[in-house]
Design an enzyme around this catalytic site. Structure first.
Site, PDB file in Angstrom:
ATOM      1  N   SER A  25       0.661   2.530   2.940  1.00  9.03           N
ATOM      2  CA  SER A  25       1.124   3.561   3.864  1.00  9.03           C
ATOM      3  C   SER A  25      -0.038   4.254   4.573  1.00  9.03           C
ATOM      4  O   SER A  25      -0.110   4.257   5.805  1.00  9.03           O
ATOM      5  CB  SER A  25       1.958   4.594   3.099  1.00  9.03           C
ATOM      6  OG  SER A  25       2.336   5.658   3.941  1.00  9.03           O
ATOM      7  N   GLN A  26      -0.960   4.827   3.811  1.00 12.21           N
ATOM      8  CA  GLN A  26      -2.099   5.495   4.436  1.00 12.21           C
ATOM      9  C   GLN A  26      -3.126   4.498   4.953  1.00 12.21           C
ATOM     10  O   GLN A  26      -3.701   4.684   6.023  1.00 12.21           O
ATOM     11  CB  GLN A  26      -2.761   6.448   3.431  1.00 12.21           C
ATOM     12  CG  GLN A  26      -1.974   7.711   3.149  1.00 12.21           C
ATOM     13  CD  GLN A  26      -1.921   8.666   4.322  1.00 12.21           C
ATOM     14  OE1 GLN A  26      -2.823   8.701   5.166  1.00 12.21           O
ATOM     15  NE2 GLN A  26      -0.870   9.474   4.378  1.00 12.21           N
TER      16      GLN A  26
ATOM     17  N   GLY B 266       1.737   7.923   5.844  1.00 14.94           N
ATOM     18  CA  GLY B 266       0.955   7.050   6.709  1.00 14.94           C
ATOM     19  C   GLY B 266       1.651   6.634   7.990  1.00 14.94           C
ATOM     20  O   GLY B 266       1.038   6.610   9.067  1.00 14.94           O
TER      21      GLY B 266
ATOM     22  N   SER C 163      -4.068 -10.671  -1.901  1.00 14.52           N
ATOM     23  CA  SER C 163      -3.223  -9.548  -1.530  1.00 14.52           C
ATOM     24  C   SER C 163      -2.218  -9.943  -0.448  1.00 14.52           C
ATOM     25  O   SER C 163      -2.563 -10.605   0.532  1.00 14.52           O
ATOM     26  CB  SER C 163      -4.071  -8.384  -1.013  1.00 14.52           C
ATOM     27  OG  SER C 163      -3.263  -7.396  -0.423  1.00 14.52           O
TER      28      SER C 163
ATOM     29  N   HIS D 106      -7.255  12.159  -1.349  1.00 14.69           N
ATOM     30  CA  HIS D 106      -6.699  13.013  -2.394  1.00 14.69           C
ATOM     31  C   HIS D 106      -7.772  13.147  -3.460  1.00 14.69           C
ATOM     32  O   HIS D 106      -8.443  12.171  -3.809  1.00 14.69           O
ATOM     33  CB  HIS D 106      -5.426  12.381  -2.971  1.00 14.69           C
ATOM     34  CG  HIS D 106      -4.769  13.175  -4.064  1.00 14.69           C
ATOM     35  ND1 HIS D 106      -4.727  14.550  -4.068  1.00 14.69           N
ATOM     36  CD2 HIS D 106      -4.125  12.778  -5.200  1.00 14.69           C
ATOM     37  CE1 HIS D 106      -4.069  14.965  -5.146  1.00 14.69           C
ATOM     38  NE2 HIS D 106      -3.704  13.912  -5.856  1.00 14.69           N
TER      39      HIS D 106
END
Length: 339
Positions: free
Chosen positions: A27-28, A134, A51, A108
């Site tokens: 998302s981010q 995101g 991935s 974060h």
């Protein structure tokens, strides 16, 4: 008052000739990578071998590297994978490449503040944390607006840590909306408290408690869903646009009177005392240690709680009702139990 920064305060030229590695493409991650790329920054995406996100990043025109390769090649490394896997990833695949002159970044402060990641003192450690999911960070960037963000400095051997964090924020588009300077401690503890007591934990439990109260009293689950969950968005949108005052101006006088006279009976002295206890547990690191231990032990309790909540009657009724609402944006339903 905390320091605030806008477009004039950020200098993208500070990123000229530098490579920024975005670790993770969720998302981010996708928003950071694409926004920075579109701002003229040299970006690489760091992913583990095999991935599923690698092809998505390549299709978006981004260069993909393994995490160790990206850490070695980049000047700035932004870690955007889940909190509970950051420490192992950093220690095994990023730390060996970190040396004086490099910058380690976070969105974060969890792992830095609670000491799960301990960078060596010769590297800058900074934060740039957009205050939106995101997809919203990307969406508003493409609209030329941007979302607000927080910046913080944990280590500053270069003397340029704050300026570099503001340059990064400018590349994200956040300086158009405004950026506030905070600390890793303040961002982490307020973020966890907000999630647990209000935004996620508090709100979810309040919704379910209201739903259960109506259903147990004999009212139709559909009615309970509309009154306790569906209409919440209308109220939150009003609060988002103009604060509690604007929400109360917009609803009926009956609703406003009920707000003032009944709300404090729900959020009462006992509730406030529990909030203080939750905040203390966060400040002492109790929550962080418990969460990390849950992950080390296989996440059994966490997954059981997820399953129990996903099969609650409010979710079953909600999935049925949302299928009727053609105006809703179609999103994949998650957590649907299988036979």
């Amino acid at each position: 008052m905390l320091n605030r920064y806008y477009e004039k305060d950020g200098n993208l030229d500070l990123l000229n000739g530098k490579t920024v590695a975005i670790v993770g493409y969720g998302s981010q991650g996708h928003a950071h990578a694409l926004n920075l790329r579109d701002s003229g920054v040299n970006v690489v995406v760091a992913l583990y071998e095999g991935s599923k996100s690698a092809q998505k990043a390549k299709d978006a025109g981004l260069k993909v590297m393994t995490v160790p390769e990206a850490a070695a090649a980049a000047d700035m490394i932004m870690i955007l994978v889940s909190d509970h896997i950051q420490a192992d990833l950093y220690n095994k695949e990023i730390a060996p490449a970190m040396k004086a002159g490099k910058t380690l970044m976070f969105a974060h402060g969890f792992n830095i503040h609670f000491g799960f990641i301990k960078p060596t003192p010769e590297i800058d450690v900074i934060m740039c944390a957009p205050k939106a999911p995101g997809h919203r960070v990307r969406e508003l960037f493409t609209e030329g607006v941007g979302v607000p963000a927080l910046v913080a400095v944990h280590q500053n051997p270069s003397g340029n840590a704050l300026q570099n964090s503001l340059a990064y924020a400018k590349g994200l588009g956040s300086l158009k909306a405004g950026v506030i300077e905070t600390s890793f401690k303040e961002e982490t503890e307020t973020d966890l408290f907000g999630e647990q007591s209000v935004l996620c934990g508090g709100t979810a439990e309040l919704i379910k408690a209201g739903f259960d109260t109506l259903v147990e009293a004999g009212y139709a689950p559909e009615m309970a869903y509309f009154e306790c969950l569906h209409e919440l968005k209308l109220i939150v949108d009003l609060i988002y646009e103009g604060g509690l005052e604007y929400m109360r101006y917009s609803v009926s006088d009956t609703a406003e009177y009920g707000d003032y006279t009944r709300g404090p009976r729900i959020i009462n002295a006992q509730t406030r005392a529990e909030m203080k206890k939750i905040l203390t547990e966060i400040q002492k690191g109790d929550f962080a240690r418990t969460w990390m231990e849950e992950n080390r032990s296989g996440r059994g309790k966490f997954l059981a709680m997820r399953q129990a909540n996903n099969t609650h009657q409010i979710e079953v009724v909600g999935r049925e009702l949302r299928s009727m609402m053609t105006f809703l944006k179609r999103k994949k339903e998650v957590g649907i139990p299988t036979a």
